[in-house]
Design an enzyme around this catalytic site. Structure first.
Site, PDB file in Angstrom:
ATOM      1  N   THR A 247      -7.960 -24.953  49.899  1.00 38.57           N
ATOM      2  CA  THR A 247      -8.196 -26.391  49.930  1.00 38.57           C
ATOM      3  C   THR A 247      -9.062 -26.776  51.121  1.00 38.57           C
ATOM      4  O   THR A 247      -9.960 -27.624  51.010  1.00 38.57           O
ATOM      5  CB  THR A 247      -6.851 -27.142  50.006  1.00 38.57           C
ATOM      6  N   ASP A 275       3.795 -20.177  53.054  1.00 50.41           N
ATOM      7  CA  ASP A 275       3.822 -18.792  53.522  1.00 50.41           C
ATOM      8  C   ASP A 275       3.535 -18.669  55.017  1.00 50.41           C
ATOM      9  O   ASP A 275       3.620 -17.574  55.568  1.00 50.41           O
ATOM     10  CB  ASP A 275       2.784 -17.952  52.763  1.00 50.41           C
TER      11      ASP A 275
END
Length: 534
Positions: A247, A275
């Site tokens: 993104t 993560d």
């Protein structure tokens, strides 16, 4: 806005410098507007192209501005409107008159403040790379009634998304009196294929108590030209983009196109990944919440395992390329016998393998808990299932299910050994992603949102906001997208895990690479100051 100086010419207005800056700056504008009404109206955006000169735009507009100082100090600065719109006026920050902030003398950030990339150093190493410190400035480049911001969330879900959205909306309204905020629905493609939704402090008041994102999300759908066309057509001048490294790559492209067109539009990224694999920053928002929730799954696996003969609780946690959730959840729970992550190769059969260790642990304790990150053991699976290389719409490699594959392999092994086991497999992936953020993450999300707002209002653009060594900073896009943050299996934290679980490393010495040089490294092309070596 301050009144013109008595000495100023009719086309000029003087804005005083920062109160706490050692060298107050005087900003002078000669735009052909009335000195009492200097602002950039939304309907004048197309005219901004004539202000910009293509000669001011570098080939790589996303590259950071580096400033060298004494003793090897390097500031990797972020772009500012004045880099390509040099005649923009500045205004006094409305927070100066805000009852909640005007009495806090240390609320303002000094223009000279920076945050070090690496805080641990030796006496003979250079000071190294720094980033501009985040926070409110005495001057801003927007007036409240001209601001039209938008918020978009992209990629997978993560605890804290709604909190960031809420604090962006409420922060813009409560701190800078911005009354209209647009939510872009369904990720990047929402710019050109979906309607926008009006976000108000009332409409977002309690969304932080829910998981997910109230404006929706999606993967892919990035079309830079269409997105910027939509931004320009709607008169949007602040774009807050919440998402992972993919993104942020898209956000960097949007910034470059906006700069090419010479638009006064701030593009700000707020890194998001459950993560915790975003480079540079201390941690990503939602990570603490994910680890806390992961412990519930580990506890359930432990209860199942110890309640049965040779019980094995197998838990698969998120971690496509980086095993931080698995590692920290293991360290926090203290019930895990073995943790497998993508960064640490392992093997199943033979001396020193996983199966040998499991047999030993079952004989000792009668049960065990095994935690595996989703990206672990992919090469092992690929040897038996030929389906590597497929990617999703965001370009992420589609992983084979290590949890199910490992479950079957464990059952096959102990069946051959004629050893009875009771294996329970738990995959809490979507439960963890969908929960609301905990208290720690709520505070972190609030600070990230406010730092993003202050940066945009101060005229900075083309940057991500994040916490670096405990301080919030403005980080150039290229820094957070050039590589992933991964667990170092030669670091003391991994050693602590091995000590906690008492598991083998599953690695031969010949496969262990030497530790990298821990001295600070300067960006390419820059030399250390004062003849120091690094």
């Amino acid at each position: 806005m301050e009144a013109p100086s008595p000495m100023a010419s009719p086309g000029e207005i003087h804005v005083e410098g920062d109160f706490d800056s050692p060298r107050p700056r005087q900003i002078v504008t000669s735009l052909p507007f009335s000195a009492t009404c200097i602002r950039i109206a939304r309907d004048s955006y197309p005219n901004l192209r004539s202000i910009s000169s293509s000669a001011n735009i570098p080939d790589d507009a996303s590259a950071s501005k580096t400033v060298e100082g004494e003793f090897g100090y390097v500031l990797e600065d972020v772009p500012h409107f004045t880099d390509y719109l040099p005649d923009l006026p500045a205004f006094i920050n409305p927070l100066r008159n805000h009852p909640a902030y005007k009495t806090v003398k240390q609320y303002w950030v000094n223009e000279e403040d920076s945050v070090p990339l690496q805080i641990v150093s030796q006496k003979d190493t250079p000071r190294g790379v720094h980033f501009r410190r985040a926070g409110p400035r005495q001057k801003v480049y927007f007036e409240s009634d001209e601001v039209l911001p938008c918020i978009v969330t992209c990629g997978g879900l993560c605890p804290g998304l709604n909190t960031v959205i809420r604090e962006l909306v409420c922060g813009l309204n409560h701190m800078y009196n911005v009354t209209h905020v647009l939510g872009i629905e369904a990720g990047y493609k929402g710019f050109y294929s979906k309607n926008t939704v009006e976000l108000t402090p009332k409409s977002v008041n309690d969304i932080h108590k829910r998981g997910g994102t109230v404006i929706g999300t999606s993967r892919g759908g990035h079309d830079t030209v269409k997105i910027v066309d939509n931004i320009e057509d709607r008169g949007i001048n602040q774009v807050f983009i919440i998402g992972g490294d993919g993104t942020q790559k898209g956000a960097s492209d949007i910034y470059k196109e906006i700069r090419r067109r010479g638009l006064k539009v701030a593009v700000v990224g707020i890194p998001k990944t459950i993560d915790n694999d975003i480079a540079v920053i201390d941690k990503s928002f939602g990570f603490d919440s994910a680890v806390t929730e992961a412990q519930r799954a580990i506890n359930a696996a432990h209860v199942e395992g110890e309640s049965m003969e040779n019980g094995i609780g197998l838990v698969k946690l998120m971690g496509r390329y980086s095993g931080f959730i698995a590692m920290y959840a293991t360290l926090a729970s203290r019930d895990v016998d073995c943790c497998l992550i993508p960064e640490s190769p392992f093997y199943l059969e033979g001396k020193g393998g996983l199966f040998e260790f499991m047999e030993k642990r079952l004989k000792e304790n009668g049960h065990m808990v095994l935690v595996v990150a989703e990206g672990a053991g992919q090469k092992l699976i690929a040897q038996s299932v030929n389906s590597m290389g497929t990617t999703d719409e965001s370009g992420n490699r589609l992983l084979l299910d290590i949890g199910i594959w490992l479950s079957e392999k464990i059952k096959e092994h102990f069946s051959k050994r004629k050893m009875t086991i009771n294996l329970k497999y738990i995959d809490p992936t979507y439960m963890i992603r969908a929960i609301p953020s905990n208290a720690s993450d709520n505070v972190y999300c609030t600070l990230l949102a406010h730092s993003a707002i202050h940066g945009a209002m101060a005229g900075y653009t083309g940057f991500c906001v994040g916490q670096v060594n405990g301080r919030h900073a403005y980080i150039p896009f290229h820094r957070v997208i050039e590589k992933r943050n991964r667990v170092s299996i030669q670091d003391r934290m991994w050693a602590r895990l091995l000590s906690s679980t008492n598991q083998p490393s599953f690695m031969d010495k010949k496969n262990v690479k030497p530790a990298s040089d821990n001295k600070l490294k300067l960006p390419s092309g820059l030399k250390p100051m004062n003849g120091e070596k690094h």
